[in-house]
Write a protein that holds these residues in place. Sequence first.
Motif, PDB file in Angstrom:
ATOM      1  N   ASN A 173      70.055  32.719  25.939  1.00 31.88           N
ATOM      2  CA  ASN A 173      69.641  33.060  27.378  1.00 31.88           C
ATOM      3  C   ASN A 173      70.768  33.584  27.964  1.00 31.88           C
ATOM      4  N   ASP A 174      71.926  34.092  27.538  1.00 34.10           N
ATOM      5  CA  ASP A 174      72.951  34.648  27.981  1.00 34.10           C
ATOM      6  C   ASP A 174      73.440  36.191  27.539  1.00 34.10           C
TER       7      ASP A 174
ATOM      8  N   ARG B 196      65.779  52.025  24.788  1.00 35.17           N
ATOM      9  CA  ARG B 196      66.878  51.236  24.320  1.00 35.17           C
ATOM     10  C   ARG B 196      66.628  49.765  23.959  1.00 35.17           C
ATOM     11  N   ILE B 197      67.155  49.135  22.968  1.00 33.98           N
ATOM     12  CA  ILE B 197      67.081  47.851  22.902  1.00 33.98           C
ATOM     13  C   ILE B 197      68.220  47.220  23.897  1.00 33.98           C
ATOM     14  N   VAL B 198      67.411  45.968  24.345  1.00 34.74           N
ATOM     15  CA  VAL B 198      68.212  45.234  25.247  1.00 34.74           C
ATOM     16  C   VAL B 198      68.036  43.797  25.009  1.00 34.74           C
ATOM     17  N   THR B 199      68.698  42.813  25.654  1.00 27.26           N
ATOM     18  CA  THR B 199      68.236  41.537  25.424  1.00 27.26           C
ATOM     19  C   THR B 199      67.282  41.198  26.689  1.00 27.26           C
TER      20      THR B 199
ATOM     21  N   LEU C 185      68.376  39.352  29.954  1.00 29.21           N
ATOM     22  CA  LEU C 185      69.364  39.881  30.904  1.00 29.21           C
ATOM     23  C   LEU C 185      68.725  40.782  31.662  1.00 29.21           C
TER      24      LEU C 185
ATOM     25  N   TRP D  63      75.510  47.920  14.256  1.00 24.33           N
ATOM     26  CA  TRP D  63      74.123  47.911  15.022  1.00 24.33           C
ATOM     27  C   TRP D  63      73.630  46.490  15.177  1.00 24.33           C
TER      28      TRP D  63
ATOM     29  N   ALA E 120      75.171  43.718  15.185  1.00 24.22           N
ATOM     30  CA  ALA E 120      76.307  42.799  15.499  1.00 24.22           C
ATOM     31  C   ALA E 120      75.894  41.773  16.728  1.00 24.22           C
ATOM     32  N   GLY E 121      74.901  42.611  17.495  1.00 24.96           N
ATOM     33  CA  GLY E 121      74.378  41.794  18.537  1.00 24.96           C
ATOM     34  C   GLY E 121      73.204  40.793  18.307  1.00 24.96           C
TER      35      GLY E 121
ATOM     36  N   GLY F 103      73.312  44.393  34.993  1.00 22.17           N
ATOM     37  CA  GLY F 103      72.809  42.711  35.026  1.00 22.17           C
ATOM     38  C   GLY F 103      73.619  41.873  33.930  1.00 22.17           C
ATOM     39  N   THR F 104      74.240  42.556  33.174  1.00 20.04           N
ATOM     40  CA  THR F 104      74.855  41.610  32.001  1.00 20.04           C
ATOM     41  C   THR F 104      75.781  40.558  32.227  1.00 20.04           C
TER      42      THR F 104
ATOM     43  N   LEU G 215      73.378  38.574  36.274  1.00 20.92           N
ATOM     44  CA  LEU G 215      72.450  37.628  35.661  1.00 20.92           C
ATOM     45  C   LEU G 215      72.952  36.334  35.033  1.00 20.92           C
ATOM     46  N   VAL G 216      74.056  36.370  34.035  1.00 20.94           N
ATOM     47  CA  VAL G 216      74.465  35.444  33.652  1.00 20.94           C
ATOM     48  C   VAL G 216      75.158  34.443  34.380  1.00 20.94           C
TER      49      VAL G 216
ATOM     50  N   TYR H 195      75.626  53.470  26.849  1.00 19.43           N
ATOM     51  CA  TYR H 195      75.243  54.250  25.806  1.00 19.43           C
ATOM     52  C   TYR H 195      75.168  55.793  26.457  1.00 19.43           C
TER      53      TYR H 195
ATOM     54  N   SER I  90      81.707  52.113  23.547  1.00 17.90           N
ATOM     55  CA  SER I  90      81.378  51.910  22.259  1.00 17.90           C
ATOM     56  C   SER I  90      81.681  50.502  21.845  1.00 17.90           C
TER      57      SER I  90
ATOM     58  N   SER J  82      77.322  44.097  22.647  1.00 20.50           N
ATOM     59  CA  SER J  82      76.597  44.859  21.469  1.00 20.50           C
ATOM     60  C   SER J  82      75.909  45.976  21.707  1.00 20.50           C
ATOM     61  N   ILE J  83      75.015  46.647  20.839  1.00 15.65           N
ATOM     62  CA  ILE J  83      74.193  47.725  21.174  1.00 15.65           C
ATOM     63  C   ILE J  83      73.275  47.263  22.674  1.00 15.65           C
ATOM     64  N   GLN J  84      72.856  46.129  22.317  1.00 14.89           N
ATOM     65  CA  GLN J  84      71.923  45.611  23.481  1.00 14.89           C
ATOM     66  C   GLN J  84      72.359  45.736  24.716  1.00 14.89           C
ATOM     67  N   ILE J  85      73.649  45.224  24.812  1.00 12.73           N
ATOM     68  CA  ILE J  85      74.681  45.325  25.975  1.00 12.73           C
ATOM     69  C   ILE J  85      74.760  46.558  26.476  1.00 12.73           C
TER      70      ILE J  85
ATOM     71  N   ARG K 113      72.590  48.650  28.921  1.00 18.49           N
ATOM     72  CA  ARG K 113      72.301  47.912  29.890  1.00 18.49           C
ATOM     73  C   ARG K 113      73.749  48.181  30.836  1.00 18.49           C
TER      74      ARG K 113
ATOM     75  N   GLU L 120      83.202  42.636  15.916  1.00 13.75           N
ATOM     76  CA  GLU L 120      82.277  43.058  17.285  1.00 13.75           C
ATOM     77  C   GLU L 120      82.072  41.782  18.336  1.00 13.75           C
ATOM     78  N   MET L 121      81.593  42.177  19.324  1.00 12.22           N
ATOM     79  CA  MET L 121      81.018  41.015  20.115  1.00 12.22           C
ATOM     80  C   MET L 121      82.231  40.012  20.713  1.00 12.22           C
TER      81      MET L 121
END
Lengths: 158, 292
Positions: A44-45, A58-61, A64, A131, A133-134, B32-33, B36-37, B78, B98, B102-105, B108, B190-191
């Motif tokens: 959740n963070d 796009r992929i996102v969490t 967030l 890719w 890693a998250g 929001g990364t 929001l946290v 991105y 880059s 992560s790619i997810q972060i 956003r 990473e990360m």
Amino acid sequence: MPGLVHVSTTINGNPTDFLCEPRQSLLEVLRDVLGMTGTKEGCNDGNCGACTVVFDGRIVTSCLVLGVEAQDKEITTIEGVATPEGLHPVQQAFLENAALQCGICTPGFIVATKALLDREPDADEGRIRHWLAGNLCRCTGYDKIVRAVLDAEDKMKA
Amino acid sequence: MEAIEFTTPKTIDEAVQAMASKGDRARALAGGTDLLVQLRGGRRSADLVVDLKEVPELNEISYRPGSGLTIGAATPCYRLYANADVAANYPGLVDSASLIGSIQIQGRASFGGNLCNSAPSADAIPPMIALGAVANIVGPSGSRQVPVEDFCTGPGRNVLEPGELLVSINIPAPAANSGANYLRFIPRNEMDIAVAGVGSAVVLDASGQNFVSARIALASVAPTPVFSKAAGDSLAGKAVSDEAIEEAARLAMEDAKPITDMRGTIRQRIHLVGVLTRRTLNNAIKRARGEE
């Protein structure tokens, strides 16, 4: 106390309306408002990737993203990956390669993997590991997951 | 997370009005990364969250060979590495975009948000400082420009007044024979959050053998990102050599004032600044010479 907000969005191709509080994350909305519990909550963070969804391409969490941000967006969750005809090749490859143990991270890995292979069908192992890693997995040690992704590449070309 | 109100302004004026209506109880939302946290964890609180992603000026990337690059403050990472002009002209920015999260972060998180969050470890800030970036700020009493090296004032603190917004970041057009690079040290691949980071930008002469100028900036070694002016200035006019680079690295290490914490010790961080200054300078020189 702010009231509920009406949000119109598209989830897995279906026009969807819901009511949520502005403070609620998209993850909370998916699971608690819409009953779509395929998307998992891990940290959740934003660190673990268990709640990964595709948000406007796009992929996102989803932990967030605020639910209210979904207005007029296109979202794909794990529930939108399989078809009535059967599992997606990425899901089939995860099964066949035993790329999961407890399974909590699996929906996030599958959504993230599909997003990678949709744009890079020949991603090599280094690119796959970068890719993904998250997305954290505390069970498999990742090797089976990476092998499953490489297998999924073959399946998707077959 | 405590209850919040949420608004989605469509113009800069509407965004400024929304921010000003709640003063320091309003928070700007881009990716929001961080926000929001922080709201969820109680590290920041807000009555109003102002989503900036529908204000056109905050979501544009534009490049003109004369005037350079403008990055809208809410533009996610991105979009920087997916942009052909950025990839061709600002590889030092792509280095950061880059490797953040992560790619997810990266789907956003924005450079503008990274700057406004003002973490000492922010990976986007050293390359922006090295490249001479300027922040465009607008507020109830008008607009102003602040060099990025002057933007952060402490951990999580910056020059923005209540009601003010970061609209965009301007980065000058790259000079001929110039190059930049950002590297950080983390114990994983990473990360992770930088134990130390260095961004370097160099301008060489036409022969590629002499420095015209250089700018060097450091992450995670002080309460704010550090512009090591002495390190960069020491290279101006010198021939490219290991000795010149070593001297710049020594000066950068002098400007590092780190603490010991869970990520690293003072000694390790100062050592890393030396290593990363040498490496980023050498990489920037290669890029300036067109060798990569």
